[in-house]
Design an enzyme around this catalytic site. Structure first.
Site, mmCIF file in Angstrom:
data_model
loop_
_atom_site.group_PDB
_atom_site.id
_atom_site.type_symbol
_atom_site.label_atom_id
_atom_site.label_comp_id
_atom_site.label_asym_id
_atom_site.label_seq_id
_atom_site.Cartn_x
_atom_site.Cartn_y
_atom_site.Cartn_z
ATOM 1 C CG HIS A 52 -6.430 2.258 0.713
ATOM 2 N ND1 HIS A 52 -5.105 2.784 -0.029
ATOM 3 C CD2 HIS A 52 -6.033 1.359 1.359
ATOM 4 C CE1 HIS A 52 -4.105 2.076 0.583
ATOM 5 N NE2 HIS A 52 -4.533 1.375 1.458
ATOM 6 C CB CYS A 85 -0.878 -0.071 1.285
ATOM 7 S SG CYS A 85 -1.455 -1.537 1.455
ATOM 8 C CE LYS A 109 -14.197 5.400 6.724
ATOM 9 N NZ LYS A 109 -14.820 4.291 6.582
ATOM 10 C CB ILE A 125 -12.324 -2.332 -2.884
ATOM 11 C CG1 ILE A 125 -11.916 -3.225 -1.564
ATOM 12 C CG2 ILE A 125 -12.095 -2.762 -3.884
ATOM 13 C CD1 ILE A 125 -12.472 -4.674 -1.771
ATOM 14 C CB CYS A 145 -12.857 -0.970 6.261
ATOM 15 S SG CYS A 145 -12.966 -2.432 7.749
ATOM 16 C CB SER A 146 -9.420 2.356 3.504
ATOM 17 O OG SER A 146 -8.770 1.249 3.476
#
Lengths: 382, 133
Positions: free
Chosen positions: A331, A84, A328, A210, A207-208
Site C-alpha cells: 500500500h 490514500c 495487503k 508500509i 493491516c496493509s
C-alpha cells in the site's frame, strides 16, 4: 466522448532501500509508456498522486520533480492529494482533462516513498489523513480508527473475529503469484489470530504494510484510441467526500462516500453491481473490505461476510475481489489507486497473474482516510 | 510532532481544556470540535459557543497496543468515540479499569497528562474520560 487506457505499468511494491521516489516514479512511467508502445514526448500533461512526500521524504513540488526526471519538461504537471485516494484522484483528473477537450494523451501516475523515515514517522504521517487536532492528539492511529469501525460492525452484525480473518487469508492467496506483491506467501486464519494486536480487534495481519512503489497509466481520447490494439475504456468515474473525523459520521458501520461515489460511477457506466466481473477494493484493514462489499452493492448490509464464507469473492466466485491481493500486497498510499487501475486493466486484457475468466467489466475503489474521500472507477473492454 | 509552538495551545485552550463546542441557533445542531461555520445552514447559520458537559456514552472503542510516538508509556490504552449528552461526538481516551469498557457505557471527563514531546519538548495535558459506575 470516451477515454481509454492504453498503457499500464507498476513497479515492484516493497521496501526499495536502493530506490528513491524519483527512481520509482520514472520507472513506473517508463513501464506504462513501453506497454502503450508510445514515446514520452507524446504525453501532453501529467497528473501524479502522492499523499505526503513532504513528510515522508521532505520533498514537495512533485509534479515538477516527475516531469523533470522523466525528461518531459515543459509539459504541465499537477500533483493530486486526497490521502490514500491520491492515486485515483490523479486518474480522475487526467480523465477529466481529456474529457474537457484540452488534451488527447495524458499520463496519470502515483508514487509514494514510505521507508526513508522510521516506522513511527510513517505512522504519524499516515495519521495526517485523519483529524490532526481531534483524533491524533488523543493517541489514535489509523489502525485505531478502523478498529473502532470494526468493533462497531462486529457488535452490530455479529461478525466473528475468525470470520474477519478470512479477508487477509483470501488476499494473501490471491497475491501468491502477483509479480508486484510485497509478500508472496499464504496465511491461515490461525496465523491472523496469532499475530500481534495492533489496535483491538485488529491484528498485524489485518493491516496493509508500509510500502514504497509507483504505478502509471496512459489515457487517450477516443480519437487516438483507435490507433491502439487493446484499449480499456473508462465507463464511469465517481468521487465523494465526507467528514474528516470519524466521530462526526452518522454511522460507524458504513462509508457513505463509497456509496455516493459508486452510485455516480454505476449510473455513468450504465451497469449494476451484479455486472462487475472483478473489483479492486481498498482493504487497508480487513474490516474495510467487508464495508466495501456492502457500500459497493456486492452484498446486502450486514451480510458482507457471506462473500467470504461462500467464496464468492475468490477467483472463480461470483465477484472476485482483490485478485492481485489488494492492499495487503503493498500500500504505497499515493500510488495505490493507480496500482488498482493497472490490475483491472490487466484483468480486462486477459493478462493478469491471477486471471478471472473472460472479465469484461472491472471496478476500482480507493478510499482516503477513514472514509472522508472516496473514488470509484468502472472500466470495460470493447 | 515535536515542532508544535505555544500559540497552537492558546488557540485550542477553550475546546481542548474546557470542552467548549459550538451550536447553531438556527438548526440547533451542536458541534464538537467547534466549527465557525454551520455545515448544515452554512452562511445563513448562527454559530454560538456552547459549554459541553463531557458526559456521554461510548459508541465504539479500541484498545491501542501499538502506539504512535509519544504515547508509548500509556500502552495499552482505550480510545473511544463518545456520544455526548448535548448531541455531538468526541474522540477521547478512556482511563481507569479498561477491562470494563463496553459499548454503551457512560463516561465523564477527567483532566490528565496526554503525552510528552520527547525529553525536552512540551508536556501535553487534556481531557480524557473515565467510566461512570
Amino acid at each position: 466522448m470516451r477515454v481509454a487506457i492504453v498503457g499500464a505499468g507498476c513497479t515492484k511494491l516493497g521496501e526499495h532501500w536502493m530506490k528513491s521516489l524519483r527512481d520509482l516514479s520514472t520507472e513506473a512511467g517508463a513501464l506504462a509508456l513501453k506497454d502503450a508502445g508510445i514515446d514520452g514526448k507524446k504525453i501532453q500533461s501529467l497528473y501524479i498522486g502522492n499523499m505526503s512526500a513532504g513528510r515522508f521524504i521532505g520533498q514537495e513540488h512533485l509534479g515538477a520533480l516527475a516531469v523533470d526526471q522523466a525528461g518531459l519538461n515543459p509539459i504541465p504537471a499537477t500533483r493530486c492529494e486526497s490521502a490514500c485516494a491520491s492515486g485515483a484522484l490523479a486518474f480522475r483528473k487526467a480523465y477529466l482533462s481529456i474529457l474537457s477537450g484540452e488534451y488527447d494523451i495524458v499520463m496519470a501516475g502515483g508514487a509514494e516513498k514510505m521507508t526513508d523515515i522510521k516506522g513511527s514517522g510513517a505512522i504519524a504521517t499516515l495519521m495526517g489523513a485523519g483529524d490532526q487536532e481531534w483524533e491524533s492528539s488523543v493517541g489514535l492511529t489509523f489502525v485505531g480508527l478502523y478498529a473502532i469501525m470494526a468493533k462497531a460492525y462486529m457488535e452490530k452484525y455479529k461478525l466473528t473475529r475468525k470470520e474477519l480473518s478470512l479477508v487477509p487469508v483470501k488476499n494473501h492467496k490471491h497475491g501468491l503469484n502477483n509479480p508486484y506483491a510485497q509478500f508472496n506467501y499464504e496465511i491461515t486464519t490461525d496465523d491472523v489470530l496469532r499475530s500481534p494486536i495492533i489496535a483491538d480487534p485488529l491484528r498485524l495481519l489485518d493491516c496493509s504494510p508500509i510500502t514504497d512503489g509507483a504505478a502509471a497509466v496512459v489515457l487517450v481520447s477516443e480519437r487516438i484510441a483507435k490507433k491502439f490494439k487493446n484499449p480499456i475504456w473508462i465507463l464511469g468515474s465517481g468521487q465523494a467526500s465526507d467528514t474528516l473525523a470519524l466521530h462526526n459520521r452518522k454511522s460507524l458501520t458504513e462509508i457513505p462516500a463509497t456509496k455516493i461515489a459508486a452510485r455516480k460511477a454505476y449510473e455513468q457506466a450504465k451497469v449494476k453491481p451484479k455486472d462487475i466481473d472483478i473489483a479492486e477494493v481498498h482493504d487497508c484493514f480487513s474490516i474495510a473490505e467487508i464495508l466495501a462489499y456492502e457500500d459497493l452493492g456486492f452484498s446486502e448490509r450486514g451480510k458482507g461476510k457471506e462473500l467470504l464464507l461462500k467464496k464468492d469473492a475468490m477467483i472463480g466466485g461470483r465477484i472476485p475481489v482483490n485478485t492481485d491481493g489488494g492492499l495487503k500486497m503493498g500500500h504505497p498510499v499515493g500510488a495505490t489507486g493507480i496500482k488498482q487501475i493497472v490490475e483491472v486493466v490487466k484483468q480486462l486484457r486477459g493478462e493478469a497473474s491471477n486471471q478471472v475468466r473472460n472479465a469484461r467489466v472491472g471496478l476500482t475503489h480507493n478510499i482516503g482516510g477513514s472514509g472522508a474521500s472516496c473514488l470509484v472507477h468502472i472500466l470495460g473492454r470493447e | 510532532m515535536p515542532y508544535k509552538s505555544v500559540p497552537l495551545f492558546w488557540r485550542l485552550k477553550k475546546p481542548k481544556y474546557n470542552l467548549t463546542g459550538t451550536k447553531c441557533t438556527k438548526c440547533e445542531n451542536v458541534y464538537f470540535p467547534p466549527r465557525n461555520l454551520c455545515p448544515a445552514c452554512r452562511r445563513s447559520g448562527d454559530i454560538q459557543e456552547l459549554q459541553l458537559s463531557g458526559k456521554g456514552k461510548i459508541l465504539s472503542y479500541t484498545i491501542i497496543r501499538t502506539p504512535p510516538e509519544g504515547f508509548e508509556h500509556y500502552v495499552p490504552y482505550a480510545v473511544a468515540i463518545i456520544r455526548l449528552d448535548e448531541g455531538t461526538n468526541i474522540t477521547g481516551q478512556v482511563v481507569g479499569d479498561i477491562e470494563k469498557i463496553r459499548t454503551g457505557k457512560r463516561v465523564r471527563p477527567v483532566f490528565r497528562k496526554m503525552h510528552e514531546d520527547g525529553n525536552d519538548g512540551l508536556i501535553h495535558y487534556g481531557l480524557k474520560f473515565e467510566l461512570v459506575d
